[in-house]
Motif scaffolding. Structure first.
Motif, PDB file in Angstrom:
ATOM      1  N   ASN A 321       0.842  -1.198   0.000  1.00 22.72           N
ATOM      2  CA  ASN A 321       0.000   0.000   0.000  1.00 22.72           C
ATOM      3  C   ASN A 321       0.879   1.251   0.000  1.00 22.72           C
ATOM      4  O   ASN A 321       2.108   1.163  -0.018  1.00 22.72           O
ATOM      5  CB  ASN A 321      -0.993  -0.030   1.166  1.00 22.72           C
ATOM      6  N   ARG A 322       0.256   2.399   0.011  1.00 22.73           N
ATOM      7  CA  ARG A 322       1.014   3.640  -0.173  1.00 22.73           C
ATOM      8  C   ARG A 322       1.920   3.950   1.020  1.00 22.73           C
ATOM      9  O   ARG A 322       2.810   4.799   0.931  1.00 22.73           O
ATOM     10  CB  ARG A 322       0.066   4.814  -0.419  1.00 22.73           C
ATOM     11  N   ASP A 325       3.299  -0.831   3.597  1.00 20.68           N
ATOM     12  CA  ASP A 325       2.883  -2.064   4.256  1.00 20.68           C
ATOM     13  C   ASP A 325       2.666  -3.155   3.211  1.00 20.68           C
ATOM     14  O   ASP A 325       2.261  -2.879   2.077  1.00 20.68           O
ATOM     15  CB  ASP A 325       1.581  -1.855   5.034  1.00 20.68           C
ATOM     16  N   THR A 345      -0.751  -9.952   6.556  1.00 22.67           N
ATOM     17  CA  THR A 345       0.045  -8.725   6.454  1.00 22.67           C
ATOM     18  C   THR A 345       1.373  -8.960   7.172  1.00 22.67           C
ATOM     19  O   THR A 345       1.458  -9.790   8.090  1.00 22.67           O
ATOM     20  CB  THR A 345      -0.664  -7.517   7.089  1.00 22.67           C
ATOM     21  N   GLU A 378      -3.391  -3.780  -4.168  1.00 19.37           N
ATOM     22  CA  GLU A 378      -3.690  -2.593  -3.362  1.00 19.37           C
ATOM     23  C   GLU A 378      -4.975  -1.961  -3.869  1.00 19.37           C
ATOM     24  O   GLU A 378      -5.225  -1.895  -5.084  1.00 19.37           O
ATOM     25  CB  GLU A 378      -2.558  -1.576  -3.461  1.00 19.37           C
ATOM     26  N   ALA A 380      -6.295   1.336  -4.465  1.00 19.09           N
ATOM     27  CA  ALA A 380      -5.666   2.657  -4.569  1.00 19.09           C
ATOM     28  C   ALA A 380      -6.555   3.768  -4.022  1.00 19.09           C
ATOM     29  O   ALA A 380      -6.054   4.824  -3.635  1.00 19.09           O
ATOM     30  CB  ALA A 380      -5.316   2.942  -6.028  1.00 19.09           C
ATOM     31  N   ASP A 382      -8.217   4.125  -1.238  1.00 17.50           N
ATOM     32  CA  ASP A 382      -7.969   4.522   0.146  1.00 17.50           C
ATOM     33  C   ASP A 382      -6.496   4.466   0.512  1.00 17.50           C
ATOM     34  O   ASP A 382      -6.078   5.077   1.492  1.00 17.50           O
ATOM     35  CB  ASP A 382      -8.805   3.675   1.112  1.00 17.50           C
ATOM     36  N   GLY A 383      -5.709   3.695  -0.217  1.00 19.11           N
ATOM     37  CA  GLY A 383      -4.271   3.716  -0.033  1.00 19.11           C
ATOM     38  C   GLY A 383      -3.725   2.797   1.022  1.00 19.11           C
ATOM     39  O   GLY A 383      -2.497   2.694   1.159  1.00 19.11           O
ATOM     40  N   PHE A 384      -4.592   2.123   1.810  1.00 19.46           N
ATOM     41  CA  PHE A 384      -4.029   1.280   2.857  1.00 19.46           C
ATOM     42  C   PHE A 384      -4.638  -0.117   2.914  1.00 19.46           C
ATOM     43  O   PHE A 384      -4.159  -0.970   3.665  1.00 19.46           O
ATOM     44  CB  PHE A 384      -4.142   1.945   4.231  1.00 19.46           C
ATOM     45  N   THR A 385      -5.694  -0.403   2.163  1.00 22.30           N
ATOM     46  CA  THR A 385      -6.295  -1.729   2.187  1.00 22.30           C
ATOM     47  C   THR A 385      -5.935  -2.517   0.933  1.00 22.30           C
ATOM     48  O   THR A 385      -5.409  -1.975  -0.037  1.00 22.30           O
ATOM     49  CB  THR A 385      -7.823  -1.651   2.335  1.00 22.30           C
ATOM     50  N   TRP A 386      -6.222  -3.824   0.986  1.00 24.13           N
ATOM     51  CA  TRP A 386      -5.915  -4.717  -0.126  1.00 24.13           C
ATOM     52  C   TRP A 386      -7.141  -5.543  -0.489  1.00 24.13           C
ATOM     53  O   TRP A 386      -8.055  -5.738   0.324  1.00 24.13           O
ATOM     54  CB  TRP A 386      -4.791  -5.677   0.241  1.00 24.13           C
ATOM     55  N   SER A 410      -7.157  -5.193   5.701  1.00 27.82           N
ATOM     56  CA  SER A 410      -6.087  -4.246   6.006  1.00 27.82           C
ATOM     57  C   SER A 410      -5.327  -4.764   7.217  1.00 27.82           C
ATOM     58  O   SER A 410      -5.698  -5.767   7.843  1.00 27.82           O
ATOM     59  CB  SER A 410      -6.641  -2.852   6.309  1.00 27.82           C
TER      60      SER A 410
END
Length: 425
Positions: A321-322, A325, A345, A378, A380, A382-386, A410
């Motif tokens: 993620n951005r 992580d 993770t 990813e 994109a 939200d930048g933090f979830t997969w 996440s």
């Protein structure tokens, strides 16, 4: 203070036979990407799209959606989304015929998955290099850097099926977005099999392959250079051989498992690569070898493997993620656990993987075949979830009992997005 949190799963969606037209396989090869609430899911031998964040799906046949090539659509597919140019990218492999086959790159821009208008570019071995006449592509994947799409593939002789070379194509994202003429750069090696590009690259792409069971070779390809650098990294020795992880009832799901590198990432200054290793003295089941490498010094950091004394792990895929992580999609099975989809993770606080069961299988394939890969992407928006693609057998042991699955997750440290999720309702 050590972290003890497992990944946070927001939701999981399973595709039905209607969604896939029943074109599923125990060698499922699922991938997924999303552009907002528009999701493209692919696998053997289907493609499905959702325009409403996973609430409903419609089947898209990879056999008939695009113009014919060679012997028709074959198998391997990969999809990926490039947020920098708002591009949805789909790579498809076609059947070898008359000593050749085609890799097709299909691209659309914007949230336009609802129509069937795609820009297409076709690649053949001889079209890339005339000396590759009589050869064909197999086992492909795609990755992104800041300005390029990378398509990796193995190339085999059509007459003997012997390995000839591994190729990485570097394709301009600007040219894909312009939907005009396409130029590309090539890296090829006859010494390293099945190169794997990392996810999360920026100014340079990294990819790797085995030199031996105690050394990997990492390649660095800067965006502003035609030249590729090589670094040989010693790792703890491991074993390959015939993989096996019997489940209750005597079924086995690992008959076609092999040790090629299947996952790579770059995040927070660390490169990572993963593959399936066979059992050894202190690890009674096949497991996933993991190496982390310092990007600045190209030296080994550590080896946080994924293993368990009761079950086996295989077919890892990672995404970044951005924040740097690492998210994971992987299969697990053996003993009392039929092959199941697991997400995870990397816990950079404790230096270990945190895993959660996404979808438990009820059966083991009657033919003993699973794989050949899974997928993690990813989100994109939200930048933090997969979003992780997988599949399981539900209610039976044949390919008609396969249910593809997608899980939105996440790290536990992050709260759920305050807005409606962009994928998987």
């Amino acid at each position: 203070m050590p972290s003890t949190h497992q990944p946070r799963i927001f939701n999981t969606v399973n595709l039905t036979d209607f969604d896939t037209n029943g074109q599923t396989s125990t060698v499922g090869e699922p991938t997924v990407s999303n552009n907002g609430n528009q999701i493209l899911a692919t696998g053997n031998w289907y493609a499905s799209r959702s325009l409403d964040g996973g609430q409903s799906w419609s089947h898209m046949s990879p056999f008939t959606l695009f113009p014919p090539a060679d012997g028709g659509f074959c198998c391997d597919q990969t999809t990926i989304y490039d947020p920098s140019r708002d591009l949805l990218i789909w790579l498809l492999q076609y059947i070898e015929q008359n000593g050749t086959n085609t890799l097709r790159v299909a691209v659309k821009q914007g949230r336009t998955l609802g129509n069937d208008n795609w820009n297409l570019w076709d690649f053949t071995p001889a079209g890339i290099d005339p000396s590759w006449n009589g050869e064909w592509f197999d086992y492909n994947h795609v990755s992104l850097s800041e300005n390029y799409l990378y398509a990796g593939t193995n190339v085999f002789s059509a007459s003997s099926n012997l390995f000839r070379r591994c190729v990485i194509l570097r394709i301009s994202l600007d040219e894909l977005a312009a939907a005009a003429g396409l130029s590309f750069d090539i890296f090829e090696t006859q010494h390293n099999f099945s190169l794997r590009c990392v996810q999360g690259a920026s100014g340079s792409m990294y990819f790797a392959s085995h030199n031996s069971n105690s050394q990997i070779r990492v390649f660095r390809w800067p965006e502003n250079s035609p030249d590729v650098e090589e670094f040989d990294i010693d790792v703890t020795p491991w074993f390959a051989g015939s993989y096996s992880a019997p489940t209750v009832g005597g079924g086995d799901w690992m008959s076609r498992t092999d040790p090629r590198i299947m996952a790579g990432w770059l995040g927070r200054g660390a490169l990572g690569f993963m593959w399936t290793a066979n059992q050894q003295a202190n690890r009674p089941n096949p497991f996933v070898r993991t190496v982390r490498i310092d990007e600045a010094t190209m030296s080994l950091i550590d080896e946080p493997d994924i293993w368990n004394d009761q079950i086996a792990f295989s077919y890892p895929s990672t995404a970044v993620n951005r924040f740097g992580d690492v998210g994971l999609s992987i299969f697990a099975g053996g003993g009392n656990l039929h092959p199941s989809h697991v997400i995870g993770t990397y816990d950079d606080i404790d230096g270990v993987w945190r895993l959660s069961l996404a979808r438990q299988g009820t059966h083991t394939p009657s033919l003993g075949k699973w794989g050949d890969y899974t997928n993690c992407a990813e989100i994109a928006d939200d930048g933090f979830t997969w979003l992780a693609a997988g599949y399981t057998l539900q209610g039976g042991s044949t390919q008609s009992d396969i249910e593809p699955t997608m899980t939105w997750f996440s790290q536990q440290r992050y709260d759920a997005p305050r807005r409606h999720p962009p994928a998987i309702v």
